[in-house]
Enzyme design. Structure first.
Site, PDB file in Angstrom:
ATOM      1  N   SER A   1     -20.388  63.456  52.534  1.00  0.00           N
ATOM      2  CA  SER A   1     -20.997  63.816  53.829  1.00  0.00           C
ATOM      3  C   SER A   1     -22.398  64.338  53.560  1.00  0.00           C
ATOM      4  O   SER A   1     -22.705  64.744  52.422  1.00  0.00           O
ATOM      5  CB  SER A   1     -20.155  64.920  54.482  1.00  0.00           C
TER       6      SER A   1
ATOM      7  N   TYR B   1     -15.226  72.761  54.438  1.00  0.00           N
ATOM      8  CA  TYR B   1     -15.709  71.374  54.443  1.00  0.00           C
ATOM      9  C   TYR B   1     -16.916  71.233  53.512  1.00  0.00           C
ATOM     10  O   TYR B   1     -16.994  70.313  52.699  1.00  0.00           O
ATOM     11  CB  TYR B   1     -16.076  71.000  55.886  1.00  0.00           C
TER      12      TYR B   1
HETATM   13  P1  NAD Z   1     -10.957  60.445  61.494  1.00  0.00           P
HETATM   14  O1  NAD Z   1     -10.323  61.707  61.969  1.00  0.00           O
HETATM   15  O2  NAD Z   1     -11.264  59.353  62.454  1.00  0.00           O
HETATM   16  O3  NAD Z   1     -10.089  59.804  60.307  1.00  0.00           O
HETATM   17  C1  NAD Z   1      -9.505  60.582  59.306  1.00  0.00           C
HETATM   18  C2  NAD Z   1      -8.422  59.780  58.620  1.00  0.00           C
HETATM   19  O4  NAD Z   1      -7.809  60.617  57.619  1.00  0.00           O
HETATM   20  C3  NAD Z   1      -7.301  59.341  59.562  1.00  0.00           C
HETATM   21  O5  NAD Z   1      -6.837  58.073  59.181  1.00  0.00           O
HETATM   22  C4  NAD Z   1      -6.220  60.394  59.316  1.00  0.00           C
HETATM   23  O6  NAD Z   1      -4.906  59.964  59.636  1.00  0.00           O
HETATM   24  C5  NAD Z   1      -6.389  60.613  57.834  1.00  0.00           C
HETATM   25  N1  NAD Z   1      -5.804  61.855  57.350  1.00  0.00           N
HETATM   26  C6  NAD Z   1      -6.002  63.118  57.802  1.00  0.00           C
HETATM   27  N2  NAD Z   1      -5.227  63.971  57.124  1.00  0.00           N
HETATM   28  C7  NAD Z   1      -4.522  63.236  56.216  1.00  0.00           C
HETATM   29  C8  NAD Z   1      -3.553  63.554  55.226  1.00  0.00           C
HETATM   30  N3  NAD Z   1      -3.129  64.802  55.014  1.00  0.00           N
HETATM   31  N4  NAD Z   1      -3.043  62.541  54.492  1.00  0.00           N
HETATM   32  C9  NAD Z   1      -3.426  61.262  54.699  1.00  0.00           C
HETATM   33  N5  NAD Z   1      -4.365  60.903  55.617  1.00  0.00           N
HETATM   34  C10 NAD Z   1      -4.887  61.887  56.365  1.00  0.00           C
HETATM   35  O7  NAD Z   1     -12.296  60.928  60.728  1.00  0.00           O
HETATM   36  P2  NAD Z   1     -13.587  60.147  60.214  1.00  0.00           P
HETATM   37  O8  NAD Z   1     -14.751  60.718  60.943  1.00  0.00           O
HETATM   38  O9  NAD Z   1     -13.383  58.679  60.173  1.00  0.00           O
HETATM   39  O10 NAD Z   1     -13.679  60.735  58.729  1.00  0.00           O
HETATM   40  C11 NAD Z   1     -13.429  59.980  57.578  1.00  0.00           C
HETATM   41  C12 NAD Z   1     -14.167  60.609  56.408  1.00  0.00           C
HETATM   42  O11 NAD Z   1     -15.575  60.579  56.640  1.00  0.00           O
HETATM   43  C13 NAD Z   1     -13.802  62.084  56.174  1.00  0.00           C
HETATM   44  O12 NAD Z   1     -13.705  62.341  54.791  1.00  0.00           O
HETATM   45  C14 NAD Z   1     -14.985  62.817  56.778  1.00  0.00           C
HETATM   46  O13 NAD Z   1     -15.181  64.078  56.198  1.00  0.00           O
HETATM   47  C15 NAD Z   1     -16.112  61.870  56.444  1.00  0.00           C
HETATM   48  N6  NAD Z   1     -17.315  62.048  57.247  1.00  0.00           N
HETATM   49  C16 NAD Z   1     -17.261  61.894  58.616  1.00  0.00           C
HETATM   50  C17 NAD Z   1     -18.420  62.078  59.354  1.00  0.00           C
HETATM   51  C18 NAD Z   1     -18.444  61.912  60.842  1.00  0.00           C
HETATM   52  O14 NAD Z   1     -19.470  62.259  61.442  1.00  0.00           O
HETATM   53  N7  NAD Z   1     -17.403  61.410  61.480  1.00  0.00           N
HETATM   54  C19 NAD Z   1     -19.608  62.428  58.708  1.00  0.00           C
HETATM   55  C20 NAD Z   1     -19.610  62.583  57.334  1.00  0.00           C
HETATM   56  C21 NAD Z   1     -18.459  62.381  56.618  1.00  0.00           C
END
Ligand code: NAD
Length: 260
Positions: free
Chosen positions: A142, A155
């Site tokens: 991130s 985080y």
């Molecule tokens: P999201 O909530 O849409 O997806 C998260 C996924 O992780 C889902 O499939 C969920 O079921 C799974 N998950 C959660 N807890 C779990 C567990 N204990 N075991 C197995 N699976 C689990 O979120 P996203 O925004 O797509 O985030 C995905 C990644 O990208 C994360 O690591 C997040 O930190 C990172 N990220 C997101 C953003 C953003 O702005 N959305 C920015 C930077 C980084």
């Protein structure tokens, strides 16, 4: 070039992980999906990827807080596809609170899912990659892997840790045909961020549109969300042959967030 290879993408039932799984499948890669959600909806996603891209798509619901389930997940991918060539550590959660009010169990869960799970998947996947002299590891970190924000202590700590883990694995595998890189997105409109926008709109008596605009402009010079598809395309590039000397990098895809 990626056609016929196999990938495990953690947290791929939603958002960025799902887009990465689709992008890899489009490139001909068999994919092991993982994550939580409604069983029928997940089966529809899995079957849809198989039908659209003509690859094998499988699902395993391992909980990323549980090391024994993570080890079994990696083994399942290796058994199902014969080998695990590409590992994308994407599962992640967020919790927003000042450190004094940050619940201990939320700290433990964020560190387990956003950081420790990558240690467990990588250590299980690497022996096979090294034996075959080919492997790609992509860790979804991130902008918060490079800079901090208030109220996100777990985080920010986990994502900074993930960038450090990426560098160490890259150095250890530099001559094994394996690369390990991190991707550092800014704001991406997924359920993880929508929850934060909804909470801010409610707390500050704003419309969701206002909360969107304010959230973006607080951090990013570019007032646009990064798309999950953009991150999928960057992941495919990092897995390709042209990227074979890229290792230990943290790639920003953040609308200028960390350029400031
Ligand atoms: P999201 O909530 O849409 O997806 C998260 C996924 O992780 C889902 O499939 C969920 O079921 C799974 N998950 C959660 N807890 C779990 C567990 N204990 N075991 C197995 N699976 C689990 O979120 P996203 O925004 O797509 O985030 C995905 C990644 O990208 C994360 O690591 C997040 O930190 C990172 N990220 C997101 C953003 C953003 O702005 N959305 C920015 C930077 C980084």
């Amino acid at each position: 070039m990626l056609n016929g290879k196999s990938a495990l993408i953690t947290g791929s039932t939603s958002g960025i992980g799902l887009a990465i799984a689709r992008a890899l499948a489009k490139a001909g890669v068999n994919v092991m999906l993982n994550g939580f959600g409604d069983a029928g909806a997940i089966e529809a996603l899995r079957a849809g990827i198989e039908k659209e891209h003509g690859v094998k798509a499988r699902f395993n619901g391992a909980d990323m807080t549980k090391p024994t389930e993570i080890a079994a997940l990696v083994k399942a991918a290796q058994t199902e596809f014969g080998a695990l060539d590409i590992l994308v550590n994407n599962a992640g959660i967020q919790h927003v609170a000042n450190i004094e009010e940050f619940p201990v169990e939320k700290w433990d869960a964020v560190i387990a899912i956003n950081l420790s799970s990558s240690f467990h998947t990588i250590r299980a996947a690497l022996p096979g990659m090294k034996a075959r002299k080919w492997g790609r590891i992509v860790n979804i970190a991130s902008a918060h892997g490079l800079v901090a924000s208030a109220q996100k202590v777990a985080y920010v700590a986990a994502k900074h840790g993930l960038v450090g883990l990426t560098k160490t694995v890259a150095i250890e595998t530099a001559n094994d045909g394996v690369t390990c890189n991190a991707i550092c997105p800014g704001w991406v409109l997924t359920p993880l961020v929508q929850q934060q926008i909804d909470a801010r709109a409610k707390a500050n008596n704003q419309t969701v549109e206002e909360a969107n605009r304010i959230l973006l402009s607080e951090k990013q010079p570019m007032h646009q969300f990064t798309t999950p598809e953009g991150i999928g395309a960057l992941t495919v590039f990092l897995c390709g042959d042209d990227a074979r000397s890229i290792t230990g990098s943290a790639y920003s895809i953040d609308g200028g967030w960390t350029a400031q």
